[in-house]
Structures are given as C-alpha cells and as structure tokens.
Motif scaffolding. Structure first.
Motif, PDB file in Angstrom:
ATOM      1  N   THR A 189     -10.433 -25.958   6.073  1.00 56.39           N
ATOM      2  CA  THR A 189     -10.212 -26.518   4.736  1.00 56.39           C
ATOM      3  C   THR A 189     -10.172 -25.397   3.691  1.00 56.39           C
ATOM      4  O   THR A 189      -9.321 -25.402   2.805  1.00 56.39           O
ATOM      5  N   ASP A 190     -11.071 -24.439   3.800  1.00 60.02           N
ATOM      6  CA  ASP A 190     -11.066 -23.287   2.885  1.00 60.02           C
ATOM      7  C   ASP A 190      -9.767 -22.490   3.018  1.00 60.02           C
ATOM      8  O   ASP A 190      -9.179 -22.073   2.019  1.00 60.02           O
ATOM      9  N   LEU A 199      -6.830 -23.568   4.107  1.00 63.99           N
ATOM     10  CA  LEU A 199      -5.713 -24.352   3.580  1.00 63.99           C
ATOM     11  C   LEU A 199      -5.729 -24.379   2.055  1.00 63.99           C
ATOM     12  O   LEU A 199      -4.673 -24.300   1.412  1.00 63.99           O
ATOM     13  N   GLU A 200      -6.914 -24.475   1.464  1.00 61.49           N
ATOM     14  CA  GLU A 200      -7.021 -24.452   0.004  1.00 61.49           C
ATOM     15  C   GLU A 200      -6.593 -23.094  -0.543  1.00 61.49           C
ATOM     16  O   GLU A 200      -5.903 -23.011  -1.557  1.00 61.49           O
ATOM     17  N   PHE A 201      -6.997 -22.024   0.128  1.00 63.87           N
ATOM     18  CA  PHE A 201      -6.566 -20.684  -0.267  1.00 63.87           C
ATOM     19  C   PHE A 201      -5.033 -20.620  -0.273  1.00 63.87           C
ATOM     20  O   PHE A 201      -4.423 -20.136  -1.233  1.00 63.87           O
ATOM     21  N   CYS A 202      -4.420 -21.106   0.794  1.00 69.29           N
ATOM     22  CA  CYS A 202      -2.955 -21.070   0.895  1.00 69.29           C
ATOM     23  C   CYS A 202      -2.304 -21.949  -0.173  1.00 69.29           C
ATOM     24  O   CYS A 202      -1.324 -21.534  -0.803  1.00 69.29           O
ATOM     25  N   ARG A 203      -2.832 -23.137  -0.391  1.00 70.59           N
ATOM     26  CA  ARG A 203      -2.291 -24.027  -1.426  1.00 70.59           C
ATOM     27  C   ARG A 203      -2.327 -23.361  -2.798  1.00 70.59           C
ATOM     28  O   ARG A 203      -1.372 -23.432  -3.560  1.00 70.59           O
ATOM     29  N   SER A 204      -3.447 -22.699  -3.097  1.00 69.00           N
ATOM     30  CA  SER A 204      -3.609 -22.093  -4.419  1.00 69.00           C
ATOM     31  C   SER A 204      -2.655 -20.919  -4.644  1.00 69.00           C
ATOM     32  O   SER A 204      -2.427 -20.522  -5.781  1.00 69.00           O
TER      33      SER A 204
END
Length: 144
Positions: free
Chosen positions: A22-23, A25-30
C-alpha cells in the motif's frame, strides 16, 4: 550515506516502519508512476514511454516477492533517473545493489532485524532469504 539521505527524505517511514505494498502504491500514485501487472513479465521493470513512467511487474509473484520488486523499481526511479531497468536480485552491478539496499531497508527497518538472525526474519515475514541477506549487509556496511 547518500542512499540514506535520499531514501529517508523521499520515502515516508523508510527505516522507521515496515513499508507495505500500500505504501509503495501510494508512493507511485503521488508521483504519477503507473503500475502494470502482467504475467508475461519475469519479475519487474522500470520503463519510460512518451513522457510517462511505468513499473511493469509480474502478476505471478507471491506477495513478499512482489513487495521486494516494487520497492526495488521505486528505488531505481528515485536513484537512477530515466534509465530503463529490469529487476535483479544481484548486488554485483552498482545500480542493482543500490536499488536492493533501498528496497531491503523499506521492507525491514533496523529495529525489526536487531537481535534476530537472517533465518528468523525470513521465516517470520516470508521474505525471500536473498533480500534479508541484503538487509543485513546494509546494516553491517552502513550501520543502518
């Protein structure tokens, strides 16, 4: 020390807590890094195409290996700019060694490994033994 400063500054929680998928994926999304899962990919790749950044990852990986590959490719993205890479568990090439160091610390903060053996950490978390060995190498060489 360079790796520590860069990763610590750009990855929230790095070496302070276990960073999850999750971390990642959030890094990539941001950062508008797109993740593409595909069974035809061996492990993972970082690719650039028409101004977009992609991490291609095998959909056949177990969750622990997938986590390693994701953080490895994220590390390439942070450390090596616009170079296309393929996942390697090796620490022979400097770029892969650096990416694996950042990934191993993301998955296993220091407090998690202190006072424990490589085999205990690998068994408790299901991580591939290779990445746990890399994590202990970072601890020994860099004291982090």
């Amino acid at each position: 020390m360079f790796l520590y400063q860069l990763a610590h500054a750009r990855i929230a929680g790095w070496n302070r807590r276990v960073l999850t998928e999750t971390d990642a994926l959030e890094f990539c999304r941001s950062r508008a890094v797109r993740i593409i899962s595909d069974p035809r990919i061996d492990f993972g790749q970082l690719r650039y195409y028409k101004g977009y950044t992609f991490i291609l990852i095998s959909s056949r990986l177990n969750p622990e290996m997938r986590l390693w590959v994701l953080w490895h490719e994220i590390a390439h993205y942070l450390l090596h700019g616009y170079s296309t890479t393929r996942f390697s568990a090796s620490t022979v090439r400097k770029k892969d060694r650096e990416a694996n160091y950042v990934a191993a610390v993301a998955m296993m903060p220091r407090h998690l490994i202190e006072g424990r053996t490589i085999d205990e950490v690998a068994a408790d978390f299901g991580y591939p033994r290779e990445v746990v060995v890399i994590r202990y190498q970072v601890w020994e060489r860099e004291d982090l």
